[in-house]
Design a protein around this motif. Structure first.
Motif, short mmCIF file in Angstrom:
data_model
loop_
_atom_site.label_atom_id
_atom_site.label_comp_id
_atom_site.label_asym_id
_atom_site.label_seq_id
_atom_site.Cartn_x
_atom_site.Cartn_y
_atom_site.Cartn_z
N GLY A 207 -0.97 -5.67 1.36
CA GLY A 207 -1.49 -6.44 2.32
C GLY A 207 -1.67 -7.81 2.17
O GLY A 207 -2.29 -8.42 2.87
N THR A 210 2.99 -10.56 5.03
CA THR A 210 3.78 -9.91 6.14
C THR A 210 5.11 -10.00 5.66
O THR A 210 5.56 -10.83 4.82
CB THR A 210 3.46 -10.61 7.56
N GLY A 299 1.65 -1.08 10.29
CA GLY A 299 0.23 -1.41 9.75
C GLY A 299 -0.46 -0.13 9.50
O GLY A 299 -1.06 -0.01 8.24
#
Ligand code: NAD
Length: 415
Positions: A207, A210, A299
């Motif tokens: 995380g 990206t 996500g």
């Protein structure tokens, strides 16, 4: 050796490309498939490849027609009685390959070389179902075969040196760049590429970056596209299959990232299914430069992946070496197993992956001691995936800083 007549078994994606390569080198080619429809589809694809060369102005219409006329379709083996070489590019299952090679062995002249374009199956096992294993080898072309320069030339246990030398010479005659690779799971390029791809998934799930940032960093480093664009173009299902295979063969170093299975469960296969890491227009021609809209469901999957590996967290801020070091380390493992020469590893990654600088020249830029320290530090957070190859420790202990510093004789010791 001069090859005047050759046969290609399997007129699919790879078979058509290989038929084009051979015919462009002036060889008469028989293109075989299981039925006339598949043969015709293969021939039409070869024609399309020549048409595009005419369009680009690299061949005249008359030249293209002359070369195309060298490729003839067939559904039968009986016309193989006078071929000098066969390249098999049929289905990737050992049963199909064994059945094809035992047929070929019966019908082809005894001096003919029998090659397989397999991506992963054992050349030794394929050779063992013929009475001429010394003439059987792997010729692993990359997709699209008509453009990609690299061919991995893979001897099996019984393949003769003469057969390997002939194959290397033939590839050069076809304007390809051959690299000799000893038989091992994934051969060379896929074996080095998959630890990098797998690490990209682990990294994404942590995380801190990206998919676009990671892709950008890989391109800036010198790859033609980033790992997530490559996943989507290759097919995440195909990548999962290869990753599982390499994990089974090599163990913990190749443990698949949990995100991979989560993507497969959701049928996020990439361009072919419309959703991968990015959103795609289903059925569109694969394009690495297409606009990048992130898969809106990604996500949620990343959160799930994090729960599956709660302690996996990098101690460092992201830099591209997090991805390059598993690839580099695997190259050293391959080197210590004598799978390929150091210089050939750089050639293979350049012509098979488009890496615009030598993978092992990383060591020249950073120093072998830096590479070892980097792997050791990543090993503290990510365990087995970063366990340094012992050859790297040995070279560092010997006070070496790069591969150029090794003499020819010293390099021979690693072959
Ligand atoms: N597609 C790739 O990116 C790629 C890259 C390198 C190597 N390979 C390898 O090349 C081989 C072919 O892959 P592909 O992508 O071209 O597959 P494909 O599915 O496009 O084509 C395979 C063709 O083989 C035919 N075939 C099956 N059994 C046959 C038989 N007994 N005799 C003759 N033809 C037969 C099928 O009908 C089909 O037309 C596989 O071993 C694959 O692992 C594929």
């Amino acid at each position: 050796m001069k090859v005047e007549r050759a046969a290609v078994v399997g007129a699919g994606t790879m078979g058509a490309g290989i038929a084009q390569v051979l015919s462009a080198a002036g060889i008469e080619v028989l293109l075989k498939d299981v039925n006339q429809e598949f043969v015709d589809r293969g021939l039409a694809n070869v024609k399309r490849m020549y048409d595009s060369r005419v369009k680009k102005g690299t061949l005249s219409q008359a030249e293209a027609e002359g070369l195309l006329a060298k490729v003839k379709g067939t559904t039968e083996y009986k016309e193989f009685a006078d071929v000098d070489l066969v390249i098999e590019a049929a289905l990737e299952t050992i049963e199909v390959k064994k059945q094809i090679f035992s047929e070929l062995d019966k019908i082809c002249p005894p001096q003919a070389i029998l090659a397989s374009n397999t991506s992963a199956l054992s050349i030794s096992e394929i050779g063992a179902c013929t009475k001429r294993p010394e003439k059987v080898l792997g010729l692993h072309f990359f997709n699209p075969a008509q453009f990609m320069k690299l061919v991995e030339v893979i001897p099996g246990v019984k393949t003769s040196k003469q057969t390997v030398d002939m194959a290397l010479e033939l590839c050069r005659q076809w304007q390809k760049v051959p690299v000799r690779v000893e038989e091992c799971p994934g051969f060379l390029v896929n074996r080095l590429l998959f630890p990098y791809l797998n690490e990209a998934m682990y990294l994404l799930a942590e995380g801190q970056v990206t998919a676009e940032e990671v892709d950008r960093a890989a391109v800036e480093f010198g790859l033609p596209m980033g790992p997530f664009t490559l996943f989507d173009m290759t097919g995440i299902d195909v990548c999962a299959h290869v990753t599982e295979f390499l994990y089974k063969e090599y163990g913990p170093r190749f443990e698949p990232a949990p995100l991979l299975k989560l993507m497969i469960d959701k049928k996020f296969y990439g361009q072919k299914s419309g959703l991968g890491f990015f959103v795609h227009q289903k059925g569109a021609v694969p394009n690495k430069d297409a606009a990048k809209e992130l898969n809106p469901e990604l996500g949620k999957l990343l959160e799930e992946a994090r729960k599956l590996k709660p302690n996996a967290k990098s101690i460092k801020k992201f830099d591209v070496y997090r991805l390059m070091m598993p690839m580099f380390n695997e190259a050293i493992y391959a080197l210590q197993e004598n799978v390929a020469l150091a210089a050939d590893i750089d050639v293979a990654m350049k012509f098979g992956c488009g890496l615009n600088r030598g993978l092992l020249s990383l060591a020249e830029e950073k120093g072998l001691a830096w590479c070892l320290a980097e792997l050791e530090s990543q090993q503290t957070s990510h365990a087995e995936r970063f366990r340094p190859a012992w050859l790297l420790r040995k070279l560092v202990r010997a006070g070496l800083h790069d591969f150029k510093a090794l003499t020819r004789e010293e390099m021979a010791l690693t072959r």
